[in-house]
Write a protein that holds these residues in place. Structure first.
Motif, PDB file in Angstrom:
ATOM      1  N   ASP A   2      48.003  22.872  36.549  1.00  0.00           N
ATOM      2  CA  ASP A   2      49.158  23.696  36.230  1.00  0.00           C
ATOM      3  C   ASP A   2      48.706  24.907  35.412  1.00  0.00           C
ATOM      4  OD1 ASP A   2      51.805  24.469  36.085  1.00  0.00           O
ATOM      5  OD2 ASP A   2      52.231  23.242  34.319  1.00  0.00           O
ATOM      6  N   LEU A   3      48.491  26.032  36.087  1.00  0.00           N
ATOM      7  CA  LEU A   3      48.024  27.245  35.431  1.00  0.00           C
ATOM      8  C   LEU A   3      49.145  28.269  35.335  1.00  0.00           C
ATOM      9  CD1 LEU A   3      44.581  27.708  37.205  1.00  0.00           C
ATOM     10  CD2 LEU A   3      44.982  26.805  34.914  1.00  0.00           C
ATOM     11  N   GLN A   4      49.110  29.018  34.275  1.00  0.00           N
ATOM     12  CA  GLN A   4      50.058  30.117  34.090  1.00  0.00           C
ATOM     13  C   GLN A   4      49.592  31.323  34.921  1.00  0.00           C
ATOM     14  OE1 GLN A   4      52.874  29.750  32.244  1.00  0.00           O
ATOM     15  NE2 GLN A   4      52.210  27.627  32.073  1.00  0.00           N
ATOM     16  N   PRO A   5      50.506  32.211  35.296  1.00  0.00           N
ATOM     17  CA  PRO A   5      50.119  33.378  36.087  1.00  0.00           C
ATOM     18  C   PRO A   5      49.001  34.204  35.453  1.00  0.00           C
ATOM     19  CG  PRO A   5      52.496  33.158  36.103  1.00  0.00           C
ATOM     20  CD  PRO A   5      51.964  32.122  35.136  1.00  0.00           C
ATOM     21  N   HIS A   6      49.014  34.390  34.142  1.00  0.00           N
ATOM     22  CA  HIS A   6      47.952  35.182  33.505  1.00  0.00           C
ATOM     23  C   HIS A   6      46.604  34.469  33.580  1.00  0.00           C
ATOM     24  CE1 HIS A   6      48.876  32.587  30.029  1.00  0.00           C
ATOM     25  NE2 HIS A   6      47.672  32.903  29.593  1.00  0.00           N
ATOM     26  N   GLN A   7      46.601  33.139  33.583  1.00  0.00           N
ATOM     27  CA  GLN A   7      45.353  32.385  33.724  1.00  0.00           C
ATOM     28  C   GLN A   7      44.793  32.539  35.142  1.00  0.00           C
ATOM     29  OE1 GLN A   7      47.169  28.688  32.431  1.00  0.00           O
ATOM     30  NE2 GLN A   7      45.824  28.641  30.625  1.00  0.00           N
ATOM     31  N   GLY A  12      40.919  35.439  38.863  1.00  0.00           N
ATOM     32  CA  GLY A  12      40.714  36.474  39.875  1.00  0.00           C
ATOM     33  C   GLY A  12      39.811  37.588  39.390  1.00  0.00           C
ATOM     34  N   TYR A  13      40.023  38.046  38.157  1.00  0.00           N
ATOM     35  CA  TYR A  13      39.169  39.102  37.597  1.00  0.00           C
ATOM     36  C   TYR A  13      37.733  38.625  37.427  1.00  0.00           C
ATOM     37  CZ  TYR A  13      42.791  42.572  36.763  1.00  0.00           C
ATOM     38  OH  TYR A  13      43.764  43.518  36.937  1.00  0.00           O
ATOM     39  N   CYS A  14      37.549  37.389  36.989  1.00  0.00           N
ATOM     40  CA  CYS A  14      36.195  36.842  36.840  1.00  0.00           C
ATOM     41  C   CYS A  14      35.485  36.753  38.189  1.00  0.00           C
ATOM     42  CB  CYS A  14      36.233  35.468  36.168  1.00  0.00           C
ATOM     43  SG  CYS A  14      36.675  35.534  34.419  1.00  0.00           S
ATOM     44  N   ALA A  15      36.185  36.258  39.193  1.00  0.00           N
ATOM     45  CA  ALA A  15      35.608  36.169  40.534  1.00  0.00           C
ATOM     46  C   ALA A  15      35.272  37.560  41.071  1.00  0.00           C
ATOM     47  CB  ALA A  15      36.576  35.454  41.479  1.00  0.00           C
ATOM     48  N   ALA A  16      36.179  38.496  40.872  1.00  0.00           N
ATOM     49  CA  ALA A  16      35.958  39.869  41.333  1.00  0.00           C
ATOM     50  C   ALA A  16      34.742  40.482  40.649  1.00  0.00           C
ATOM     51  CB  ALA A  16      37.202  40.712  41.067  1.00  0.00           C
ATOM     52  N   PHE A  17      34.631  40.288  39.343  1.00  0.00           N
ATOM     53  CA  PHE A  17      33.501  40.834  38.598  1.00  0.00           C
ATOM     54  C   PHE A  17      32.185  40.254  39.098  1.00  0.00           C
ATOM     55  CE2 PHE A  17      30.457  40.373  35.123  1.00  0.00           C
ATOM     56  CZ  PHE A  17      30.249  41.715  34.801  1.00  0.00           C
ATOM     57  N   LEU A  18      32.118  38.936  39.223  1.00  0.00           N
ATOM     58  CA  LEU A  18      30.872  38.280  39.617  1.00  0.00           C
ATOM     59  C   LEU A  18      30.442  38.655  41.027  1.00  0.00           C
ATOM     60  CD1 LEU A  18      31.439  34.751  38.058  1.00  0.00           C
ATOM     61  CD2 LEU A  18      29.883  36.545  37.241  1.00  0.00           C
ATOM     62  N   THR A  19      31.352  38.658  41.976  1.00  0.00           N
ATOM     63  CA  THR A  19      30.959  38.969  43.351  1.00  0.00           C
ATOM     64  C   THR A  19      30.603  40.443  43.521  1.00  0.00           C
ATOM     65  OG1 THR A  19      33.276  39.213  44.011  1.00  0.00           O
ATOM     66  CG2 THR A  19      32.251  37.064  44.385  1.00  0.00           C
ATOM     67  N   THR A  20      31.234  41.313  42.762  1.00  0.00           N
ATOM     68  CA  THR A  20      30.914  42.732  42.845  1.00  0.00           C
ATOM     69  C   THR A  20      29.593  43.035  42.158  1.00  0.00           C
ATOM     70  OG1 THR A  20      33.250  43.304  42.947  1.00  0.00           O
ATOM     71  CG2 THR A  20      31.741  45.055  42.322  1.00  0.00           C
ATOM     72  N   LEU A  66      41.693  42.029  43.444  1.00  0.00           N
ATOM     73  CA  LEU A  66      41.254  42.313  44.811  1.00  0.00           C
ATOM     74  C   LEU A  66      41.033  43.804  45.025  1.00  0.00           C
ATOM     75  CD1 LEU A  66      43.519  39.977  46.988  1.00  0.00           C
ATOM     76  CD2 LEU A  66      41.054  39.842  46.683  1.00  0.00           C
ATOM     77  N   ILE A  67      41.916  44.611  44.507  1.00  0.00           N
ATOM     78  CA  ILE A  67      41.828  46.065  44.689  1.00  0.00           C
ATOM     79  C   ILE A  67      40.568  46.607  44.025  1.00  0.00           C
ATOM     80  CG2 ILE A  67      42.901  48.285  44.142  1.00  0.00           C
ATOM     81  CD1 ILE A  67      45.652  46.737  44.306  1.00  0.00           C
ATOM     82  N   LEU A  68      40.376  46.295  42.757  1.00  0.00           N
ATOM     83  CA  LEU A  68      39.234  46.838  42.017  1.00  0.00           C
ATOM     84  C   LEU A  68      37.900  46.370  42.579  1.00  0.00           C
ATOM     85  CD1 LEU A  68      40.633  46.508  38.387  1.00  0.00           C
ATOM     86  CD2 LEU A  68      40.444  48.590  39.763  1.00  0.00           C
ATOM     87  N   ALA A  69      37.776  45.078  42.790  1.00  0.00           N
ATOM     88  CA  ALA A  69      36.507  44.535  43.281  1.00  0.00           C
ATOM     89  C   ALA A  69      36.163  45.079  44.658  1.00  0.00           C
ATOM     90  CB  ALA A  69      36.564  43.006  43.319  1.00  0.00           C
ATOM     91  N   ASN A  70      37.144  45.106  45.531  1.00  0.00           N
ATOM     92  CA  ASN A  70      36.858  45.542  46.888  1.00  0.00           C
ATOM     93  C   ASN A  70      36.714  47.050  47.009  1.00  0.00           C
ATOM     94  OD1 ASN A  70      36.656  43.095  48.578  1.00  0.00           O
ATOM     95  ND2 ASN A  70      38.607  42.692  47.604  1.00  0.00           N
ATOM     96  N   ALA A  71      37.354  47.811  46.150  1.00  0.00           N
ATOM     97  CA  ALA A  71      37.142  49.259  46.154  1.00  0.00           C
ATOM     98  C   ALA A  71      35.705  49.571  45.750  1.00  0.00           C
ATOM     99  CB  ALA A  71      38.127  49.950  45.217  1.00  0.00           C
ATOM    100  N   LEU A  72      35.217  48.918  44.704  1.00  0.00           N
ATOM    101  CA  LEU A  72      33.850  49.155  44.264  1.00  0.00           C
ATOM    102  C   LEU A  72      32.839  48.633  45.285  1.00  0.00           C
ATOM    103  CD1 LEU A  72      31.851  50.173  42.208  1.00  0.00           C
ATOM    104  CD2 LEU A  72      32.144  48.056  40.929  1.00  0.00           C
ATOM    105  N   THR A  73      33.043  47.419  45.773  1.00  0.00           N
ATOM    106  CA  THR A  73      32.128  46.849  46.750  1.00  0.00           C
ATOM    107  C   THR A  73      32.131  47.664  48.038  1.00  0.00           C
ATOM    108  OG1 THR A  73      32.467  44.662  45.797  1.00  0.00           O
ATOM    109  CG2 THR A  73      31.466  44.743  47.976  1.00  0.00           C
TER     110      THR A  73
END
Length: 91
Positions: A2-7, A12-20, A66-73
């Protein structure tokens, strides 16, 4: 789980950062050495198109990770693809 939306957003930001950031060493090495002999035009074409579609998807659903990571990648992958295409078939 049970995660809150901000969690969920943080995940998502962590995954985006690492994959980029994982893609950055390849881009830097390609720019510095101009050695693109190990780069497949077919693979990079498909990869760049796929990342472009992820970017469009992120824009449609308005999810910033998704937007930030994929724009940079997308920019990094496209730059490598352009270098490869300019190098011609011998490199």
């Amino acid at each position: 789980m049970d995660l809150q939306p901000h969690q969920i957003e943080i995940i998502g930001y962590c995954a985006a950062f690492l994959t980029t950031i994982a893609f950055l060493p390849q881009a830097i090495q390609s720019w510095r050495t101009r050695d693109l002999s190990g780069i497949s035009v077919g693979m990079y074409s498909l990869f760049t198109a796929g990342v472009g579609l992820w970017l469009i998807y992120g824009l449609i659903i308005e999810k910033w990770p998704l937007i930030l990571a994929n724009a940079l990648t997308f920019a990094l992958a496209l730059s490598i693809l352009v270098l490869k295409l300019r190098a011609g078939p011998t490199k």
